[in-house]
Motif scaffolding. Structure first.
Motif, PDB file in Angstrom:
ATOM      1  N   ILE A  21      48.590  27.970  41.109  1.00 27.22           N
ATOM      2  CA  ILE A  21      47.336  28.727  41.055  1.00 27.22           C
ATOM      3  C   ILE A  21      47.603  30.152  40.592  1.00 27.22           C
ATOM      4  CG2 ILE A  21      45.480  29.748  42.450  1.00 27.22           C
ATOM      5  CD1 ILE A  21      45.547  27.415  44.230  1.00 27.22           C
ATOM      6  N   THR A  22      46.791  30.612  39.649  1.00 25.10           N
ATOM      7  CA  THR A  22      46.784  32.015  39.260  1.00 25.10           C
ATOM      8  C   THR A  22      45.333  32.466  39.229  1.00 25.10           C
ATOM      9  OG1 THR A  22      48.745  31.667  37.885  1.00 25.10           O
ATOM     10  CG2 THR A  22      47.518  33.707  37.536  1.00 25.10           C
ATOM     11  N   ALA A  23      45.050  33.594  39.864  1.00 27.89           N
ATOM     12  CA  ALA A  23      43.682  34.109  39.943  1.00 27.89           C
ATOM     13  C   ALA A  23      43.686  35.604  39.661  1.00 27.89           C
ATOM     14  CB  ALA A  23      43.086  33.825  41.318  1.00 27.89           C
ATOM     15  N   ALA A  24      42.493  36.142  39.469  1.00 30.79           N
ATOM     16  CA  ALA A  24      42.373  37.553  39.114  1.00 30.79           C
ATOM     17  C   ALA A  24      42.468  38.470  40.321  1.00 30.79           C
ATOM     18  CB  ALA A  24      41.053  37.794  38.379  1.00 30.79           C
ATOM     19  N   ASP A  25      42.142  37.965  41.514  1.00 30.95           N
ATOM     20  CA  ASP A  25      42.096  38.804  42.703  1.00 30.95           C
ATOM     21  C   ASP A  25      42.165  37.915  43.939  1.00 30.95           C
ATOM     22  OD1 ASP A  25      39.488  37.704  43.068  1.00 30.95           O
ATOM     23  OD2 ASP A  25      38.642  39.277  41.800  1.00 30.95           O
ATOM     24  N   PRO A  26      42.244  38.503  45.144  1.00 28.33           N
ATOM     25  CA  PRO A  26      42.344  37.688  46.358  1.00 28.33           C
ATOM     26  C   PRO A  26      41.164  36.751  46.569  1.00 28.33           C
ATOM     27  CG  PRO A  26      43.037  39.928  46.822  1.00 28.33           C
ATOM     28  CD  PRO A  26      42.462  39.949  45.436  1.00 28.33           C
ATOM     29  N   ILE A  27      39.976  37.150  46.132  1.00 21.74           N
ATOM     30  CA  ILE A  27      38.824  36.269  46.278  1.00 21.74           C
ATOM     31  C   ILE A  27      39.009  35.016  45.427  1.00 21.74           C
ATOM     32  CG2 ILE A  27      36.345  36.034  45.838  1.00 21.74           C
ATOM     33  CD1 ILE A  27      36.059  38.970  46.566  1.00 21.74           C
ATOM     34  N   GLY A  28      39.396  35.212  44.167  1.00 21.72           N
ATOM     35  CA  GLY A  28      39.653  34.063  43.306  1.00 21.72           C
ATOM     36  C   GLY A  28      40.776  33.204  43.841  1.00 21.72           C
ATOM     37  N   ASP A  29      41.794  33.830  44.391  1.00 22.98           N
ATOM     38  CA  ASP A  29      42.911  33.089  44.965  1.00 22.98           C
ATOM     39  C   ASP A  29      42.437  32.224  46.132  1.00 22.98           C
ATOM     40  OD1 ASP A  29      45.944  32.799  45.138  1.00 22.98           O
ATOM     41  OD2 ASP A  29      45.451  33.442  47.172  1.00 22.98           O
ATOM     42  N   ALA A  30      41.575  32.790  46.990  1.00 24.04           N
ATOM     43  CA  ALA A  30      41.053  32.026  48.132  1.00 24.04           C
ATOM     44  C   ALA A  30      40.188  30.858  47.675  1.00 24.04           C
ATOM     45  CB  ALA A  30      40.252  32.946  49.050  1.00 24.04           C
ATOM     46  N   ILE A  31      39.389  31.083  46.645  1.00 26.59           N
ATOM     47  CA  ILE A  31      38.535  30.012  46.124  1.00 26.59           C
ATOM     48  C   ILE A  31      39.397  28.892  45.533  1.00 26.59           C
ATOM     49  CG2 ILE A  31      36.827  29.431  44.352  1.00 26.59           C
ATOM     50  CD1 ILE A  31      35.748  32.312  44.713  1.00 26.59           C
ATOM     51  N   GLY A  32      40.390  29.273  44.704  1.00 30.65           N
ATOM     52  CA  GLY A  32      41.262  28.273  44.121  1.00 30.65           C
ATOM     53  C   GLY A  32      42.018  27.483  45.177  1.00 30.65           C
ATOM     54  N   ALA A  33      42.544  28.174  46.191  1.00 24.85           N
ATOM     55  CA  ALA A  33      43.267  27.500  47.261  1.00 24.85           C
ATOM     56  C   ALA A  33      42.357  26.538  48.007  1.00 24.85           C
ATOM     57  CB  ALA A  33      43.863  28.527  48.218  1.00 24.85           C
ATOM     58  N   SER A  34      41.109  26.951  48.243  1.00 29.19           N
ATOM     59  CA  SER A  34      40.165  26.095  48.939  1.00 29.19           C
ATOM     60  C   SER A  34      39.896  24.814  48.170  1.00 29.19           C
ATOM     61  CB  SER A  34      38.855  26.860  49.161  1.00 29.19           C
ATOM     62  OG  SER A  34      37.881  26.020  49.750  1.00 29.19           O
ATOM     63  N   LEU A  35      39.682  24.948  46.865  1.00 26.22           N
ATOM     64  CA  LEU A  35      39.422  23.770  46.040  1.00 26.22           C
ATOM     65  C   LEU A  35      40.611  22.813  46.066  1.00 26.22           C
ATOM     66  CD1 LEU A  35      37.746  25.519  42.967  1.00 26.22           C
ATOM     67  CD2 LEU A  35      36.611  23.953  44.576  1.00 26.22           C
ATOM     68  N   VAL A  36      41.813  23.353  45.960  1.00 27.01           N
ATOM     69  CA  VAL A  36      43.007  22.509  45.969  1.00 27.01           C
ATOM     70  C   VAL A  36      43.149  21.794  47.309  1.00 27.01           C
ATOM     71  CG1 VAL A  36      45.536  22.547  45.927  1.00 27.01           C
ATOM     72  CG2 VAL A  36      44.231  23.819  44.217  1.00 27.01           C
ATOM     73  N   MET A  37      42.959  22.516  48.400  1.00 25.97           N
ATOM     74  CA  MET A  37      43.092  21.894  49.726  1.00 25.97           C
ATOM     75  C   MET A  37      42.018  20.853  49.964  1.00 25.97           C
ATOM     76  SD  MET A  37      44.508  24.929  52.220  1.00 25.97           S
ATOM     77  CE  MET A  37      43.268  26.158  51.786  1.00 25.97           C
ATOM     78  N   GLU A  38      40.829  21.071  49.422  1.00 25.19           N
ATOM     79  CA  GLU A  38      39.792  20.051  49.545  1.00 25.19           C
ATOM     80  C   GLU A  38      40.190  18.757  48.850  1.00 25.19           C
ATOM     81  OE1 GLU A  38      35.412  21.595  49.999  1.00 25.19           O
ATOM     82  OE2 GLU A  38      36.245  22.315  48.117  1.00 25.19           O
ATOM     83  N   MET A  39      40.966  18.860  47.778  1.00 25.34           N
ATOM     84  CA  MET A  39      41.442  17.668  47.078  1.00 25.34           C
ATOM     85  C   MET A  39      42.686  17.071  47.734  1.00 25.34           C
ATOM     86  SD  MET A  39      40.845  18.541  43.022  1.00 25.34           S
ATOM     87  CE  MET A  39      41.425  20.251  43.029  1.00 25.34           C
ATOM     88  N   GLY A  40      43.174  17.723  48.788  1.00 24.35           N
ATOM     89  CA  GLY A  40      44.342  17.227  49.501  1.00 24.35           C
ATOM     90  C   GLY A  40      45.651  17.777  48.998  1.00 24.35           C
ATOM     91  N   GLY A  41      45.612  18.667  47.983  1.00 23.64           N
ATOM     92  CA  GLY A  41      46.825  19.226  47.422  1.00 23.64           C
ATOM     93  C   GLY A  41      47.292  20.469  48.152  1.00 23.64           C
TER      94      GLY A  41
END
Length: 332
Positions: A169-189
């Motif tokens: 995951i690469t994001a522009a800021d901590p908010i984007g990082d949290a959103i990306g992490a959430s999506l990945v964890m929802e998929m089980g990754g």
């Protein structure tokens, strides 16, 4: 429930004082309307995984007949649309196209009249971070790089494998990082943060470990087949087993060995090395190189023997092999 409907703490308007998406003891993130560009192996698997997590794939770009068939079979309730229509109805856009096409598709998304500020736009290319998404960021969209560290074959097994995969995951800021992490964890990754300027190195590591492993095993299968068949050709293979079953015999020999070796190196690192290099057996390595050069495809500057020598030289460095073995590998 859409991401912007009342009573939800969705992506839009997320402030940092609200809950972090993906934290299990707090309300679940709002469901997103997802657009997939395009229905290749990766995009289809991510679409399936996101739908299993409760999101809705609202549209798919699928240009080839194979992609359309894949989308119809695995995302049957998602309409096949053009890029502008997918962008207009999506709160999260997954851009999953070959690297050579990525910049052009991103430009097309950025120019789409339906792209709204705060739309999430994520690409799945391992070698790129968010810099390539600058055209969509200029429109106020939120850029993400979400790369699943997994190989895909185009079947439903791909979606299952995502639940065991890490995502770079690469994001522009901590908010984007949290959103990306959430999506990945929802998929089980498992989300793993990769700095923008290290994406190429990250991608090189994965290509070296996974893609070159395929080249290595393919060579080993070819050499084993040459050894099994011998001068008798196919007859030699048929006589190699008690029951005469020569079906994928080289693969059957290698499977338990390479599976155990992979498990060992992932647990123990270079100390898992066994065999002639680990023993410093220069005579055995010399004999291997001679035998490999004698088979079809074995000789020459890019032949199997040369590949063996190069990898043996790396293994020798990692294991502290004696000078006698190093000399053989340098001179060969």
């Amino acid at each position: 429930m859409g991401a912007s409907e009342p009573g939800t703490s969705g992506v839009r308007g997320y402030s940092g004082n609200e809950y972090l998406p993906g934290v299990s003891n707090l309300p679940a993130p709002a469901r997103l309307s997802v657009g997939i560009i395009s229905a290749g192996r990766v995009g289809t698997a991510l679409g399936e995984a996101l739908e299993k997590a409760g999101h809705v794939v609202a549209g798919v770009v699928a240009r080839s007949s194979l992609s359309r068939a894949r989308a119809a079979g695995r995302l049957p309730e998602s309409p096949i649309l053009d890029v502008d229509a997918v962008v207009a109805r999506s709160e999260l856009i997954i851009v999953s196209v070959p690297d050579a096409e990525l910049a052009a598709v991103i430009s097309q998304v950025a120019a789409s009249p339906g792209l709204r500020p705060s739309t999430l736009v994520a690409h799945t290319a391992g070698a790129h971070g968010i810099g390539i998404l600058d055209p969509i960021a200029a429109r106020g969209a939120l850029p993400l790089a979400l790369h699943p560290a997994m190989t895909f074959v185009g079947s439903t097994d791909d979606t299952t494998r995502l639940a065991r995969a890490c995502f770079g995951i690469t994001a522009a800021d901590p908010i984007g990082d949290a959103i990306g992490a959430s999506l990945v964890m929802e998929m089980g990754g498992e989300p793993v943060r990769i700095p923008e300027d290290h994406r190429t190195l990250y991608h090189a590591a994965l290509a070296h470990g996974a893609n070159h492993l395929i080249a290595l095993i393919s060579d080993a299968v070819a050499v084993l087949n040459a050894a099994i068949e011998g001068d008798a050709g196919d007859t030699g293979a048929a006589n190699a087993t008690v029951d005469g079953d020569a079906t994928r015999l080289a693969e059957r020999i290698l499977a338990p060995l390479v599976t155990a070796s992979l498990s060992n190196v992932l647990e123990l690192g270079p100390s898992a090395l066994t065999g002639p290099v680990a023993r410093g057996d220069a005579a055995a390595v010399t004999a291997h190189l001679r035998a490999l050069r004698a088979i079809p495809g074995g000789d020459g500057p890019h032949g199997i023997a040369d590949a063996y020598r190069t990898l043996a030289r790396r293994a020798a460095d990692q294991s502290g092999a004696p000078a006698t073995l190093i000399d053989v590998l340098e001179e060969s």
